[in-house]
Design a protein around this motif. Structure first.
Motif, mmCIF file in Angstrom:
data_model
loop_
_atom_site.group_PDB
_atom_site.id
_atom_site.type_symbol
_atom_site.label_atom_id
_atom_site.label_comp_id
_atom_site.label_asym_id
_atom_site.label_seq_id
_atom_site.Cartn_x
_atom_site.Cartn_y
_atom_site.Cartn_z
ATOM 1 N N ALA A 57 25.128 -38.402 -28.169
ATOM 2 C CA ALA A 57 24.090 -38.235 -27.150
ATOM 3 C C ALA A 57 23.859 -39.500 -26.336
ATOM 4 N N ARG A 352 20.354 -29.981 -24.910
ATOM 5 C CA ARG A 352 20.327 -31.353 -25.407
ATOM 6 C C ARG A 352 20.033 -31.317 -26.895
ATOM 7 N N GLY A 356 19.292 -36.301 -29.014
ATOM 8 C CA GLY A 356 19.348 -36.572 -27.582
ATOM 9 C C GLY A 356 17.981 -36.482 -26.939
ATOM 10 N N ASN A 357 17.185 -35.505 -27.334
ATOM 11 C CA ASN A 357 15.814 -35.401 -26.836
ATOM 12 C C ASN A 357 15.017 -36.654 -27.180
#
Length: 411
Positions: A57, A352, A356-357
């Motif tokens: 990510a 996502r 990644g968030n």
């Protein structure tokens, strides 16, 4: 009977009330070109999984600057993995406090055993670090309370590892359930079953001299070095909440999220070791029932002695039912009316990851999908259910005192 697909609508995260207070104004957002220095605390299987998610990510916008693990074998193995990917060798520590002292570390991934999650998180917050902390949040509720208080009083971004919160399919399903399409919901049934002696790990490669046993034990009762308690730590109730936390926390979180009813009022449970006679304390088969303020029951069932492996959540409404095994919403009538339709919720599109968030929120300083309030709500449910199983009594959650208490005997 015909099939139709519900149009997927954009999910809007609502949080759990407490979350809104966690990001004070005036926090400096990182610039788009700033690299994020990450430290990994806990280099076992979950730590390695989250490392992979972070590298995927974050790409070249993250630096893995330090690793901490009480077992030298684990931290050396993770460092070697980074080397094979052409990344610089990070600093290595047996004690996570040394990692937290590094100014190069902006944020940490906490993938330690469950009982250490909240203590490490509190120390990370005190050190001014953002954090991703694995689920379940705790093994003792008082530690989760301390973690919530620490995060709430800070400007740190914390994501808890209940990753279904970042799934586009679960987000769309949450909106569908909250729309009232199922009608009043009386029960949510959850289960996670498999046919293996989960968390049994080999100990042939574990030497006492390679393990910082004192650091591993944290607040636990001091014992002589025990490679079984070290490697198969999920077997012991001092170190985890058992099946309801290890497997149930994901599914319980989904139910509480969809219902917007985060804190159970009471729980009962039964469980035992019926299949695996291997020295574990935790049950290998158990049934839990939790009651919620809005007037519905949640059941979690788990067995390790018969497959096939599956996990699911079924929402039972007066109008329709929704089963996450096939994502089909079906009419709930006793006799199916002519023309009643099954509705298939859409598959997820590109999304996502949960990590990644979190990385996105480290830059924006926005709230992630699973902030500390979310972790606390599943911690209450898991600790409440574990205490009901342990005592054989109905247990209640006292929201004012933030404690679990025995139910008053009824005449």
């Amino acid at each position: 009977m015909s099939d139709s697909t519900i149009d997927r609508r954009q999910f809007i995260s609502t949080g759990l009330g407490l979350a809104a207070a966690l990001t004070p104004a005036g926090v400096r957002a990182q610039g788009a070109n700033d690299r994020i220095g990450i430290g990994v605390i806990g280099c076992g299987s979950r730590g390695n999984y989250l490392l992979g998610e972070t590298l995927a990510a974050g790409g070249d916008q993250v630096d893995i600057v330090a690793l901490a693990d009480v077992w030298s074998v684990a931290r050396d193995t993770m460092a070697d993995r980074l080397g094979t990917q052409g990344r610089p060798r990070p600093e290595l520590f047996a004690r996570y406090g040394d990692l937290l002292a590094m100014p190069q570390v902006d944020a940490v991934i906490i993938a330690t055993p469950d009982f250490a999650h909240p203590g490490v998180l509190v120390d990370a917050i005190k050190a001014g670090k953002d954090a991703f902390v694995e689920k379940p949040l705790c093994a003792r509720l008082e530690d989760a309370v301390a973690a919530v208080d620490a995060v709430t009083g800070s400007s740190r971004v914390v994501q808890v590892g209940t990753q279904r919160r970042s799934s586009a399919r679960f987000q769309a399903a949450a909106e569908y359930v909250r729309s009232g399409a199922l009608g009043p919901i009386c029960k949510i049934e959850t289960a996670w079953n498999r046919n293996v002696p989960s968390w049994a790990r080999p100990i042939d490669d574990v030497r006492a001299e390679d393990v910082d046993w004192e650091q591993f034990q944290m607040y636990l009762e001091r014992r002589p070095f025990d490679p079984v308690r070290f490697r198969s730590w999920q077997w012991f109730y001092q170190q985890t909440t058992g099946l309801v936390g290890l497997l149930g926390s994901h599914l319980i979180d989904v139910a509480q999220w969809f219902m917007d009813d985060p804190l159970p009022t009471s729980a009962v449970a039964l469980g035992g070791r019926y299949t695996w006679k291997d020295g574990r304390e935790i049950s290998d088969t158990a049934e839990y029932v939790l009651e919620y303020p809005k007037g519905w029951l949640l059941t979690f069932s788990s067995r390790l002695g018969s497959g096939p492996e599956t996990d699911y959540t079924v929402f039972y409404g007066k109008t329709r039912t929704l089963d996450t095994r096939d994502w089909v919403s079906r009419p709930a009538d006793n006799k199916r009316p002519a023309g009643a339709e099954d509705l298939t919720l859409p598959a997820a599109g590109e999304e996502r990851s949960h990590v990644g968030n979190w990385l996105d929120c480290l830059r924006s300083r926005a709230q992630p999908h699973a902030p500390i309030a979310v972790g606390y709500s599943h911690a209450v449910a898991c600790c409440l259910a574990r205490e009901a199983e342990r005592t054989g009594r109905r247990m209640r959650y006292d929201p004012a005192a933030r404690k679990i208490v025995a139910d008053v005997e009824r005449s």
